[in-house]
Design an enzyme around this catalytic site. Sequence first.
Site, PDB file in Angstrom:
ATOM      1  N   ASP A  39       0.850  -1.195   0.000  1.00 17.60           N
ATOM      2  CA  ASP A  39       0.000   0.000   0.000  1.00 17.60           C
ATOM      3  C   ASP A  39       0.885   1.245   0.000  1.00 17.60           C
ATOM      4  O   ASP A  39       1.903   1.291   0.677  1.00 17.60           O
ATOM      5  CB  ASP A  39      -0.915  -0.005   1.235  1.00 17.60           C
ATOM      6  CG  ASP A  39      -2.058   0.983   1.101  1.00 17.60           C
ATOM      7  OD1 ASP A  39      -3.217   0.538   0.982  1.00 17.60           O
ATOM      8  OD2 ASP A  39      -1.798   2.221   1.126  1.00 17.60           O
ATOM      9  N   ILE A  40       0.478   2.244  -0.746  1.00 20.33           N
ATOM     10  CA  ILE A  40       1.274   3.469  -0.885  1.00 20.33           C
ATOM     11  C   ILE A  40       1.283   4.288   0.415  1.00 20.33           C
ATOM     12  O   ILE A  40       2.188   5.096   0.626  1.00 20.33           O
ATOM     13  CB  ILE A  40       0.735   4.318  -2.068  1.00 20.33           C
ATOM     14  CG1 ILE A  40       1.815   5.231  -2.613  1.00 20.33           C
ATOM     15  CG2 ILE A  40      -0.511   5.083  -1.688  1.00 20.33           C
ATOM     16  CD1 ILE A  40       1.455   5.855  -3.954  1.00 20.33           C
ATOM     17  N   ASN A  97     -12.902  -3.257   2.407  1.00 22.11           N
ATOM     18  CA  ASN A  97     -13.873  -2.177   2.513  1.00 22.11           C
ATOM     19  C   ASN A  97     -14.832  -2.264   1.333  1.00 22.11           C
ATOM     20  O   ASN A  97     -14.398  -2.462   0.194  1.00 22.11           O
ATOM     21  CB  ASN A  97     -13.155  -0.821   2.493  1.00 22.11           C
ATOM     22  CG  ASN A  97     -12.260  -0.628   3.706  1.00 22.11           C
ATOM     23  OD1 ASN A  97     -12.652  -0.974   4.819  1.00 22.11           O
ATOM     24  ND2 ASN A  97     -11.061  -0.098   3.501  1.00 22.11           N
ATOM     25  N   GLU A 105     -12.357   3.291  -1.410  1.00 19.07           N
ATOM     26  CA  GLU A 105     -12.000   4.429  -2.276  1.00 19.07           C
ATOM     27  C   GLU A 105     -11.567   4.005  -3.662  1.00 19.07           C
ATOM     28  O   GLU A 105     -11.655   4.810  -4.595  1.00 19.07           O
ATOM     29  CB  GLU A 105     -10.919   5.268  -1.594  1.00 19.07           C
ATOM     30  CG  GLU A 105     -11.449   5.899  -0.304  1.00 19.07           C
ATOM     31  CD  GLU A 105     -10.656   7.084   0.167  1.00 19.07           C
ATOM     32  OE1 GLU A 105      -9.446   7.126  -0.114  1.00 19.07           O
ATOM     33  OE2 GLU A 105     -11.256   7.947   0.833  1.00 19.07           O
ATOM     34  N   VAL A 106     -11.056   2.789  -3.804  1.00 19.35           N
ATOM     35  CA  VAL A 106     -10.624   2.319  -5.124  1.00 19.35           C
ATOM     36  C   VAL A 106     -11.622   1.271  -5.601  1.00 19.35           C
ATOM     37  O   VAL A 106     -11.880   0.275  -4.911  1.00 19.35           O
ATOM     38  CB  VAL A 106      -9.196   1.739  -5.080  1.00 19.35           C
ATOM     39  CG1 VAL A 106      -8.799   1.213  -6.449  1.00 19.35           C
ATOM     40  CG2 VAL A 106      -8.207   2.801  -4.611  1.00 19.35           C
ATOM     41  N   HIS A 110     -10.140  -5.242  -3.565  1.00 17.56           N
ATOM     42  CA  HIS A 110      -8.829  -5.482  -2.961  1.00 17.56           C
ATOM     43  C   HIS A 110      -9.037  -5.869  -1.515  1.00 17.56           C
ATOM     44  O   HIS A 110      -9.979  -5.414  -0.862  1.00 17.56           O
ATOM     45  CB  HIS A 110      -7.925  -4.250  -3.055  1.00 17.56           C
ATOM     46  CG  HIS A 110      -8.573  -2.983  -2.597  1.00 17.56           C
ATOM     47  ND1 HIS A 110      -9.486  -2.298  -3.381  1.00 17.56           N
ATOM     48  CD2 HIS A 110      -8.473  -2.284  -1.447  1.00 17.56           C
ATOM     49  CE1 HIS A 110      -9.901  -1.228  -2.726  1.00 17.56           C
ATOM     50  NE2 HIS A 110      -9.309  -1.205  -1.538  1.00 17.56           N
ATOM     51  N   HIS A 112      -7.007  -5.812   2.076  1.00 19.87           N
ATOM     52  CA  HIS A 112      -5.858  -5.289   2.815  1.00 19.87           C
ATOM     53  C   HIS A 112      -5.322  -6.404   3.713  1.00 19.87           C
ATOM     54  O   HIS A 112      -6.102  -7.074   4.405  1.00 19.87           O
ATOM     55  CB  HIS A 112      -6.267  -4.126   3.716  1.00 19.87           C
ATOM     56  CG  HIS A 112      -6.803  -2.928   3.001  1.00 19.87           C
ATOM     57  ND1 HIS A 112      -6.080  -1.773   2.820  1.00 19.87           N
ATOM     58  CD2 HIS A 112      -8.010  -2.697   2.427  1.00 19.87           C
ATOM     59  CE1 HIS A 112      -6.810  -0.883   2.166  1.00 19.87           C
ATOM     60  NE2 HIS A 112      -7.998  -1.419   1.918  1.00 19.87           N
TER      61      HIS A 112
HETATM   62  P1  5GP Z   1      -9.832   1.342   0.216  1.00 16.02           P
HETATM   63  O1  5GP Z   1     -10.206   2.489   1.094  1.00 16.02           O
HETATM   64  O2  5GP Z   1     -10.390   1.474  -1.181  1.00 16.02           O
HETATM   65  O3  5GP Z   1     -10.135   0.015   0.842  1.00 16.02           O
HETATM   66  O4  5GP Z   1      -8.249   1.367   0.143  1.00 16.02           O
HETATM   67  C1  5GP Z   1      -7.524   1.849  -0.939  1.00 16.02           C
HETATM   68  C2  5GP Z   1      -6.067   1.746  -0.572  1.00 16.02           C
HETATM   69  O5  5GP Z   1      -5.308   1.922  -1.746  1.00 16.02           O
HETATM   70  C3  5GP Z   1      -5.596   2.798   0.436  1.00 16.02           C
HETATM   71  O6  5GP Z   1      -5.040   2.146   1.570  1.00 16.02           O
HETATM   72  C4  5GP Z   1      -4.560   3.611  -0.346  1.00 16.02           C
HETATM   73  O7  5GP Z   1      -3.461   4.003   0.439  1.00 16.02           O
HETATM   74  C5  5GP Z   1      -4.146   2.645  -1.445  1.00 16.02           C
HETATM   75  N1  5GP Z   1      -3.723   3.274  -2.683  1.00 16.02           N
HETATM   76  C6  5GP Z   1      -4.379   4.265  -3.361  1.00 16.02           C
HETATM   77  N2  5GP Z   1      -3.720   4.594  -4.485  1.00 16.02           N
HETATM   78  C7  5GP Z   1      -2.641   3.779  -4.536  1.00 16.02           C
HETATM   79  C8  5GP Z   1      -1.565   3.640  -5.472  1.00 16.02           C
HETATM   80  O8  5GP Z   1      -1.477   4.327  -6.486  1.00 16.02           O
HETATM   81  N3  5GP Z   1      -0.626   2.699  -5.192  1.00 16.02           N
HETATM   82  C9  5GP Z   1      -0.687   1.906  -4.065  1.00 16.02           C
HETATM   83  N4  5GP Z   1       0.297   1.024  -3.895  1.00 16.02           N
HETATM   84  N5  5GP Z   1      -1.690   2.021  -3.164  1.00 16.02           N
HETATM   85  C10 5GP Z   1      -2.640   2.944  -3.391  1.00 16.02           C
END
Ligand code: 5GP
Length: 125
Positions: A39-40, A97, A105-106, A110, A112
């Site tokens: 994760d970034i 999530n 958010e994505v 995915h 975690h």
């Molecule tokens: P969500 O809230 O959708 O479950 O989590 C999305 C995750 O993707 C977040 O923890 C965020 O830090 C990670 N993320 C967003 N953009 C990128 C990216 O460009 N590269 C990587 N490696 N992680 C990302």
Amino acid sequence: MPIDATQPYDPDNIFARILRGEIPSRRVYEDDYAIAFHDIAPQAPVHILVVPRGAYVSWDDFSARAPAEEIAGFVRAVGNVAREQRLVEPGYRLLANIGGHGGQEVAHLHVHLFGGAPLGRMIAG
Ligand code: 5GP
């Protein structure tokens, strides 16, 4: 902004672009069904995202539509990543999530994978 988990799949979402190699990532695992990368913005000493290769918006979409082989392959991949990262003992946490209340958010499914330290209670306030 959290996504609507019922939205149509957007092939230009950030994880689709990472899957296609258009955006760099620190990849730690790949097989026929999934890839995994750091994760970034890590929220634990180990914070890895496991992403199915198939085009699914969320866990809801995946669990409803994916063929059994893809579901089995993805679940197996998550376990493989944890074992390869030597997280089984002392332990780790999985989190997915989904949609607005989940804070997704994505818009590509995915999971975690958190580890590397005691993780405390399940949900921080
Ligand atoms: P969500 O809230 O959708 O479950 O989590 C999305 C995750 O993707 C977040 O923890 C965020 O830090 C990670 N993320 C967003 N953009 C990128 C990216 O460009 N590269 C990587 N490696 N992680 C990302």
